[in-house]
Motif scaffolding. Sequence first.
Motif, mmCIF file in Angstrom:
data_model
loop_
_atom_site.group_PDB
_atom_site.id
_atom_site.type_symbol
_atom_site.label_atom_id
_atom_site.label_comp_id
_atom_site.label_asym_id
_atom_site.label_seq_id
_atom_site.Cartn_x
_atom_site.Cartn_y
_atom_site.Cartn_z
ATOM 1 N N THR A 197 0.828 -1.208 0.000
ATOM 2 C CA THR A 197 0.000 0.000 0.000
ATOM 3 C C THR A 197 0.865 1.262 0.000
ATOM 4 O O THR A 197 0.555 2.232 -0.703
ATOM 5 C CB THR A 197 -0.923 0.018 1.237
ATOM 6 O OG1 THR A 197 -1.725 -1.175 1.240
ATOM 7 C CG2 THR A 197 -1.839 1.225 1.214
ATOM 8 N N ASP A 220 -6.182 -11.925 -3.436
ATOM 9 C CA ASP A 220 -7.399 -12.154 -2.648
ATOM 10 C C ASP A 220 -7.106 -13.083 -1.467
ATOM 11 O O ASP A 220 -7.612 -12.886 -0.362
ATOM 12 C CB ASP A 220 -8.500 -12.768 -3.513
ATOM 13 C CG ASP A 220 -9.044 -11.788 -4.540
ATOM 14 O OD1 ASP A 220 -8.712 -10.588 -4.447
ATOM 15 O OD2 ASP A 220 -9.800 -12.217 -5.428
ATOM 16 N N LYS A 250 -12.755 -7.370 8.598
ATOM 17 C CA LYS A 250 -14.102 -7.679 8.112
ATOM 18 C C LYS A 250 -14.457 -6.792 6.915
ATOM 19 O O LYS A 250 -14.989 -7.272 5.904
ATOM 20 C CB LYS A 250 -15.114 -7.485 9.238
ATOM 21 C CG LYS A 250 -16.565 -7.656 8.821
ATOM 22 C CD LYS A 250 -17.520 -7.279 9.940
ATOM 23 C CE LYS A 250 -18.951 -7.237 9.436
ATOM 24 N NZ LYS A 250 -19.894 -6.807 10.497
ATOM 25 N N ARG A 251 -14.146 -5.511 7.014
ATOM 26 C CA ARG A 251 -14.429 -4.577 5.927
ATOM 27 C C ARG A 251 -13.605 -4.914 4.683
ATOM 28 O O ARG A 251 -14.104 -4.829 3.553
ATOM 29 C CB ARG A 251 -14.146 -3.144 6.386
ATOM 30 C CG ARG A 251 -15.084 -2.662 7.484
ATOM 31 C CD ARG A 251 -14.643 -1.293 8.008
ATOM 32 N NE ARG A 251 -15.425 -0.896 9.153
ATOM 33 C CZ ARG A 251 -16.575 -0.243 9.084
ATOM 34 N NH1 ARG A 251 -17.079 0.068 7.892
ATOM 35 N NH2 ARG A 251 -17.236 0.092 10.181
ATOM 36 N N ALA A 252 -12.345 -5.268 4.900
ATOM 37 C CA ALA A 252 -11.477 -5.610 3.766
ATOM 38 C C ALA A 252 -11.978 -6.856 3.054
ATOM 39 O O ALA A 252 -12.005 -6.915 1.817
ATOM 40 C CB ALA A 252 -10.040 -5.819 4.254
ATOM 41 N N ALA A 254 -15.089 -8.026 3.034
ATOM 42 C CA ALA A 254 -16.344 -7.687 2.361
ATOM 43 C C ALA A 254 -16.078 -6.933 1.061
ATOM 44 O O ALA A 254 -16.743 -7.164 0.044
ATOM 45 C CB ALA A 254 -17.222 -6.860 3.289
ATOM 46 N N ARG A 255 -15.090 -6.047 1.090
ATOM 47 C CA ARG A 255 -14.769 -5.246 -0.094
ATOM 48 C C ARG A 255 -14.163 -6.112 -1.204
ATOM 49 O O ARG A 255 -14.543 -5.992 -2.378
ATOM 50 C CB ARG A 255 -13.792 -4.136 0.298
ATOM 51 C CG ARG A 255 -13.471 -3.159 -0.823
ATOM 52 C CD ARG A 255 -12.746 -1.930 -0.298
ATOM 53 N NE ARG A 255 -11.499 -2.276 0.390
ATOM 54 C CZ ARG A 255 -11.327 -2.169 1.706
ATOM 55 N NH1 ARG A 255 -12.310 -1.770 2.490
ATOM 56 N NH2 ARG A 255 -10.165 -2.483 2.251
ATOM 57 N N VAL A 256 -13.251 -6.978 -0.847
ATOM 58 C CA VAL A 256 -12.569 -7.810 -1.847
ATOM 59 C C VAL A 256 -13.488 -8.868 -2.435
ATOM 60 O O VAL A 256 -13.486 -9.114 -3.642
ATOM 61 C CB VAL A 256 -11.316 -8.476 -1.224
ATOM 62 C CG1 VAL A 256 -10.749 -9.535 -2.155
ATOM 63 C CG2 VAL A 256 -10.260 -7.424 -0.921
ATOM 64 N N GLY A 258 -16.909 -8.951 -2.164
ATOM 65 C CA GLY A 258 -18.256 -8.521 -2.473
ATOM 66 C C GLY A 258 -19.306 -9.185 -1.620
ATOM 67 O O GLY A 258 -20.425 -9.437 -2.087
ATOM 68 N N LYS A 261 -23.262 -8.820 -1.502
ATOM 69 C CA LYS A 261 -23.702 -8.515 -2.863
ATOM 70 C C LYS A 261 -23.601 -9.801 -3.689
ATOM 71 O O LYS A 261 -23.432 -10.881 -3.162
ATOM 72 C CB LYS A 261 -22.812 -7.434 -3.474
ATOM 73 C CG LYS A 261 -22.725 -6.153 -2.641
ATOM 74 C CD LYS A 261 -21.731 -5.196 -3.252
ATOM 75 C CE LYS A 261 -21.564 -3.942 -2.396
ATOM 76 N NZ LYS A 261 -20.562 -3.022 -2.966
ATOM 77 N N SER A 263 -21.669 -12.414 -5.619
ATOM 78 C CA SER A 263 -20.265 -12.842 -5.564
ATOM 79 C C SER A 263 -19.947 -13.868 -6.651
ATOM 80 O O SER A 263 -19.049 -14.677 -6.510
ATOM 81 C CB SER A 263 -19.962 -13.441 -4.182
ATOM 82 O OG SER A 263 -20.203 -12.507 -3.176
ATOM 83 N N TYR A 278 -16.056 -14.130 7.532
ATOM 84 C CA TYR A 278 -16.838 -12.908 7.699
ATOM 85 C C TYR A 278 -17.911 -13.095 8.772
ATOM 86 O O TYR A 278 -18.091 -12.242 9.648
ATOM 87 C CB TYR A 278 -17.473 -12.536 6.362
ATOM 88 C CG TYR A 278 -18.281 -11.261 6.370
ATOM 89 C CD1 TYR A 278 -17.687 -10.034 6.108
ATOM 90 C CD2 TYR A 278 -19.648 -11.290 6.632
ATOM 91 C CE1 TYR A 278 -18.426 -8.866 6.117
ATOM 92 C CE2 TYR A 278 -20.408 -10.131 6.651
ATOM 93 C CZ TYR A 278 -19.786 -8.919 6.380
ATOM 94 O OH TYR A 278 -20.540 -7.758 6.400
#
Length: 298
Positions: A197, A220, A250-252, A254-256, A258, A261, A263, A278
């Motif tokens: 990053t 991933d 958890k956010r990472a 969910a973002r990676v 999906g 949503k 998947s 998750y």
Amino acid sequence: MSQKEKKEKKRAISFYKKDKLDCPYCRKAFKREELLSGGGRMVAGDLTDELHRIYEPTPRFGKVYPLLYAVGACPYCHAAFLWNDFYTEPEKKAVRAINHSEADRKKAVKTIFPFYNLEEPRTLYDGAAMYYLALLSYENMSAQYSPTIKKAVVSLRLAWLTKYLDKETPNRGFEYISQRFYRKALFFYEEAVLFETDGKETIIGIGNFGPDVDKNYGYDGVIYLCGLLEYKFGQRENRNERLKKLDADKRAIARVFGLGKSSKSKPGPLLEHSRNLYDNISAELKDASTIDFDLEDN
């Protein structure tokens, strides 16, 4: 060839390649050992939540550990790396660092694996020692080798191998050592993502992210393992810090992936394991908030 030799050859698990490899650090040639394929040697079993493939033992070949053969170790200078890095001409400062640290590297490995052997067909014990040599060798490599993500993968594999050693030779301390390598893996995975990053060190140089040798789960898989290792092996002394890290993981995830949503673009076992992770993290965060609410209410 005698009948006994033919029988032993049929039962062999590995072989040495005809052409020797010139070690780029000490310039001495040594044999490269590789796993034989086919013949019922490898019977793939389950995939664990750590993305580690279990192989079932067979009556003819017994237990086979394919990941043992993904690293090489020079029997002369005890430099060890994933095989591809032995075929890259190193920087002069890396050569000096590897040669200068040889005695320290051997001493450190012998504290855990005092009787390791680099010149005979590798056993589980020898293979684990080679991985530890590799972990210490990558400490001397510059950012162009992507050493941090490689140390993460090597540490995770060491955790698996020492766990196997604990099963084969219980009460020798290998369970404790396995836990230590899991925590090292967590540290290096998180550091690798941070370096990527910040632009300090790319992780693309690893080529195959593994973490095991049967499949490449890519970047991933790295994000997933950061969350999984934090959930299973992260510190628990500082509760607030743990919850903060778990929420970020958890956010990472969910973002990676999906999650929440559609998947369909990421099917397969990694998505299934990510969903389970998750849900587990969400449950711990929910339980923590419930406890906090009850405490405030009282």
